[in-house]
Design a protein around this motif. Structure first.
Motif, PDB file in Angstrom:
ATOM      1  N   VAL A   1      48.522  45.098  46.658  1.00 43.35           N
ATOM      2  CA  VAL A   1      47.457  44.123  46.276  1.00 43.35           C
ATOM      3  C   VAL A   1      46.547  44.842  45.470  1.00 43.35           C
ATOM      4  O   VAL A   1      46.019  46.009  45.495  1.00 43.35           O
ATOM      5  CB  VAL A   1      46.663  43.497  47.328  1.00 43.35           C
ATOM      6  CG1 VAL A   1      45.475  42.743  46.921  1.00 43.35           C
ATOM      7  CG2 VAL A   1      47.354  42.877  48.256  1.00 43.35           C
ATOM      8  N   GLN A   2      46.530  44.385  43.958  1.00 42.74           N
ATOM      9  CA  GLN A   2      45.852  45.039  42.854  1.00 42.74           C
ATOM     10  C   GLN A   2      44.662  44.052  42.521  1.00 42.74           C
ATOM     11  O   GLN A   2      44.382  43.196  42.960  1.00 42.74           O
ATOM     12  CB  GLN A   2      46.601  45.109  41.515  1.00 42.74           C
ATOM     13  CG  GLN A   2      47.968  46.138  42.000  1.00 42.74           C
ATOM     14  CD  GLN A   2      49.100  46.045  40.729  1.00 42.74           C
ATOM     15  OE1 GLN A   2      49.283  44.981  40.262  1.00 42.74           O
ATOM     16  NE2 GLN A   2      49.354  47.092  40.165  1.00 42.74           N
TER      17      GLN A   2
ATOM     18  N   ILE B   1      33.391  46.232  38.316  1.00 49.80           N
ATOM     19  CA  ILE B   1      34.618  46.788  38.323  1.00 49.80           C
ATOM     20  C   ILE B   1      35.091  47.031  39.730  1.00 49.80           C
ATOM     21  O   ILE B   1      34.321  46.845  40.639  1.00 49.80           O
ATOM     22  CB  ILE B   1      34.654  48.318  37.941  1.00 49.80           C
ATOM     23  CG1 ILE B   1      33.594  49.122  38.642  1.00 49.80           C
ATOM     24  CG2 ILE B   1      34.283  48.367  36.455  1.00 49.80           C
ATOM     25  CD1 ILE B   1      33.573  50.429  38.411  1.00 49.80           C
ATOM     26  N   PRO B   2      36.408  47.010  40.124  1.00 48.45           N
ATOM     27  CA  PRO B   2      36.812  47.112  41.509  1.00 48.45           C
ATOM     28  C   PRO B   2      36.607  48.513  41.743  1.00 48.45           C
ATOM     29  O   PRO B   2      36.883  49.697  40.962  1.00 48.45           O
ATOM     30  CB  PRO B   2      38.359  46.817  41.350  1.00 48.45           C
ATOM     31  CG  PRO B   2      38.744  46.893  39.975  1.00 48.45           C
ATOM     32  CD  PRO B   2      37.666  46.724  39.086  1.00 48.45           C
ATOM     33  N   THR B   3      36.270  48.889  42.927  1.00 46.46           N
ATOM     34  CA  THR B   3      35.953  50.124  43.479  1.00 46.46           C
ATOM     35  C   THR B   3      37.396  50.950  43.658  1.00 46.46           C
ATOM     36  O   THR B   3      37.368  52.204  43.374  1.00 46.46           O
ATOM     37  CB  THR B   3      35.296  50.322  44.864  1.00 46.46           C
ATOM     38  OG1 THR B   3      34.183  49.547  44.593  1.00 46.46           O
ATOM     39  CG2 THR B   3      34.971  51.741  45.398  1.00 46.46           C
ATOM     40  N   GLN B   4      38.366  50.375  44.059  1.00 46.11           N
ATOM     41  CA  GLN B   4      39.710  50.789  44.223  1.00 46.11           C
ATOM     42  C   GLN B   4      40.724  50.229  43.338  1.00 46.11           C
ATOM     43  O   GLN B   4      40.540  48.794  42.891  1.00 46.11           O
ATOM     44  CB  GLN B   4      40.153  50.993  45.580  1.00 46.11           C
ATOM     45  CG  GLN B   4      40.465  49.576  46.227  1.00 46.11           C
ATOM     46  CD  GLN B   4      39.202  48.878  46.248  1.00 46.11           C
ATOM     47  OE1 GLN B   4      38.315  49.344  47.154  1.00 46.11           O
ATOM     48  NE2 GLN B   4      38.840  47.589  45.729  1.00 46.11           N
ATOM     49  N   ARG B   5      41.681  50.370  42.866  1.00 51.79           N
ATOM     50  CA  ARG B   5      42.719  49.783  41.851  1.00 51.79           C
ATOM     51  C   ARG B   5      43.631  48.945  42.691  1.00 51.79           C
ATOM     52  O   ARG B   5      44.193  47.882  42.392  1.00 51.79           O
ATOM     53  CB  ARG B   5      43.527  50.878  41.029  1.00 51.79           C
ATOM     54  CG  ARG B   5      42.600  51.684  40.230  1.00 51.79           C
ATOM     55  CD  ARG B   5      43.605  52.613  39.207  1.00 51.79           C
ATOM     56  NE  ARG B   5      44.532  51.871  38.403  1.00 51.79           N
ATOM     57  CZ  ARG B   5      45.489  52.482  37.732  1.00 51.79           C
ATOM     58  NH1 ARG B   5      45.648  53.848  37.657  1.00 51.79           N
ATOM     59  NH2 ARG B   5      46.475  51.580  37.181  1.00 51.79           N
ATOM     60  N   GLU B   6      44.123  49.513  44.058  1.00 55.77           N
ATOM     61  CA  GLU B   6      44.887  48.794  44.781  1.00 55.77           C
ATOM     62  C   GLU B   6      45.037  49.228  46.124  1.00 55.77           C
ATOM     63  O   GLU B   6      44.431  50.254  46.553  1.00 55.77           O
ATOM     64  CB  GLU B   6      46.405  49.036  44.034  1.00 55.77           C
ATOM     65  CG  GLU B   6      47.131  50.472  44.340  1.00 55.77           C
ATOM     66  CD  GLU B   6      48.352  50.562  43.556  1.00 55.77           C
ATOM     67  OE1 GLU B   6      48.656  49.769  42.649  1.00 55.77           O
ATOM     68  OE2 GLU B   6      49.143  51.341  44.097  1.00 55.77           O
TER      69      GLU B   6
ATOM     70  N   VAL C   1      44.257  34.261  42.445  1.00 55.20           N
ATOM     71  CA  VAL C   1      45.151  35.115  43.110  1.00 55.20           C
ATOM     72  C   VAL C   1      46.256  34.900  42.228  1.00 55.20           C
ATOM     73  O   VAL C   1      46.873  33.577  41.927  1.00 55.20           O
ATOM     74  CB  VAL C   1      45.572  34.784  44.555  1.00 55.20           C
ATOM     75  CG1 VAL C   1      46.684  35.703  45.106  1.00 55.20           C
ATOM     76  CG2 VAL C   1      44.490  34.851  45.360  1.00 55.20           C
ATOM     77  N   ALA C   2      47.226  35.696  41.808  1.00 52.37           N
ATOM     78  CA  ALA C   2      48.448  35.822  41.035  1.00 52.37           C
ATOM     79  C   ALA C   2      49.465  36.781  41.546  1.00 52.37           C
ATOM     80  O   ALA C   2      49.241  37.812  41.992  1.00 52.37           O
ATOM     81  CB  ALA C   2      48.303  36.250  39.406  1.00 52.37           C
ATOM     82  N   PRO C   3      50.971  35.985  41.664  1.00 54.17           N
ATOM     83  CA  PRO C   3      51.200  34.809  41.266  1.00 54.17           C
ATOM     84  C   PRO C   3      50.645  33.612  41.964  1.00 54.17           C
ATOM     85  O   PRO C   3      50.436  33.763  43.159  1.00 54.17           O
ATOM     86  CB  PRO C   3      52.764  34.981  41.251  1.00 54.17           C
ATOM     87  CG  PRO C   3      52.974  35.908  42.340  1.00 54.17           C
ATOM     88  CD  PRO C   3      51.879  36.880  42.237  1.00 54.17           C
TER      89      PRO C   3
ATOM     90  N   ILE D   1      50.698  41.495  44.354  1.00 55.74           N
ATOM     91  CA  ILE D   1      49.547  40.230  44.217  1.00 55.74           C
ATOM     92  C   ILE D   1      48.505  40.749  43.520  1.00 55.74           C
ATOM     93  O   ILE D   1      47.980  42.213  44.025  1.00 55.74           O
ATOM     94  CB  ILE D   1      49.059  39.730  45.484  1.00 55.74           C
ATOM     95  CG1 ILE D   1      50.471  39.353  46.352  1.00 55.74           C
ATOM     96  CG2 ILE D   1      48.083  38.815  45.630  1.00 55.74           C
ATOM     97  CD1 ILE D   1      50.098  38.730  47.739  1.00 55.74           C
ATOM     98  N   VAL D   2      47.791  40.148  42.492  1.00 51.78           N
ATOM     99  CA  VAL D   2      46.772  40.817  41.938  1.00 51.78           C
ATOM    100  C   VAL D   2      45.598  39.649  42.160  1.00 51.78           C
ATOM    101  O   VAL D   2      45.506  38.488  42.240  1.00 51.78           O
ATOM    102  CB  VAL D   2      46.647  40.310  40.356  1.00 51.78           C
ATOM    103  CG1 VAL D   2      45.676  40.771  39.442  1.00 51.78           C
ATOM    104  CG2 VAL D   2      48.148  41.305  39.810  1.00 51.78           C
ATOM    105  N   LEU D   3      44.528  40.360  42.652  1.00 55.34           N
ATOM    106  CA  LEU D   3      43.306  39.459  42.982  1.00 55.34           C
ATOM    107  C   LEU D   3      42.087  39.685  42.013  1.00 55.34           C
ATOM    108  O   LEU D   3      41.830  40.752  41.550  1.00 55.34           O
ATOM    109  CB  LEU D   3      42.695  39.905  44.403  1.00 55.34           C
ATOM    110  CG  LEU D   3      41.103  39.543  44.833  1.00 55.34           C
ATOM    111  CD1 LEU D   3      41.535  37.702  44.997  1.00 55.34           C
ATOM    112  CD2 LEU D   3      40.728  40.146  45.983  1.00 55.34           C
TER     113      LEU D   3
END
Length: 237
Positions: free
Chosen positions: A122-123, A137-142, A173-175, A225-227
């Motif tokens: 999950v990214q 920004i997100p604190t973590q990348r994934e 959420v993608a996809p 999955i990208v959030l």
């Protein structure tokens, strides 16, 4: 000879003895002038009526434009909650639909003893809309998680302006086809966040991946999955 001279004298004097006829007096105004005056009056009345019509039309146009402006302002305030309800009802834009609650899903799979082995990455992505003076920004990348597991992630927001700013976020959420299996347990989306000048906060996202993700043929080959979250500035008014 004398007779001829008398005849010539008579011819010369005769025209001067004929009384002159006076020219008949002319009425005023002449017919041509009267027609000109009538046309002028008609033109003046027509111009006044046209000006009144244009003024009335301008007022109607101004009222219409003001009505459109008011409607647009009202729509901007209602956009986020309407977008949230629409996406949750239809799953549009990869937004998670509200059907069975997360707690109900976790309890059901715990009773069934569902187990999974597939790992999903999950990214996280973060954006701000135009005019939003925040660093977001997100604190973590994934994070890596298996279907049936829950995970915790954080986003960081900082107000870089000299005034308090209130923002609200949307997410997707993608996809899109994976959105029905991505369940948020705790989230800051669709809730107003107010930051003072220079203030910085960490906002948690607690989510759960439905175990049925692993058995759905449509999810074959979907390993990422990208959030994504986007923050918008809320108007002061």
């Amino acid at each position: 000879m004398a007779m001829r001279q008398l005849a010539r004298l008579h011819q010369r004097l005769s025209p001067s003895l004929i009384p002159r006829q006076h020219a008949p007096s002319r009425a005023w105004p002449p017919a041509a002038d009267a027609a000109f005056l009538c046309r002028g009056l008609a033109s003046s009345v027509s111009s006044s009526a046209a000006a009144a019509g244009r003024e009335k039309s301008s007022r109607r146009t101004l009222g219409y434009l003001l009505g459109v402006a008011v409607a647009m302002v009202g729509a901007s305030y209602a956009a986020v909650p309407l977008y949230r309800r629409f996406c949750q009802a239809t799953g549009y834009g990869g937004t998670v639909q509200r059907r069975e609650s997360v707690e109900e899903k976790i309890s059901r799979h715990a009773r069934d003893g569902t187990t999974t082995s597939r790992e999903i990455i999950v990214q996280f992505n973060a954006d701000v809309a135009d005019g939003m003076p925040w660093k977001f920004i997100p604190t973590q990348r994934e994070v890596r998680v298996k279907p049936g597991e829950s995970a915790l992630a954080f986003y960081t927001a900082e107000n870089r302006s000299s005034a308090p700013i209130t923002g609200v976020s949307t997410y997707n959420v993608a996809p899109m086809k994976a959105a029905i299996y991505f369940n948020k347990i705790q989230c800051f989306c669709f809730e107003e966040q107010t930051l003072l000048p220079g203030e910085q906060i960490d906002m948690p996202v607690f989510f759960y991946i439905d175990p049925e993700f692993e058995t759905d043929p449509k999810m074959e080959g979907v390993n990422n999955i990208v959030l994504s979250y986007t923050f918008f500035k809320v108007n002061d008014s």
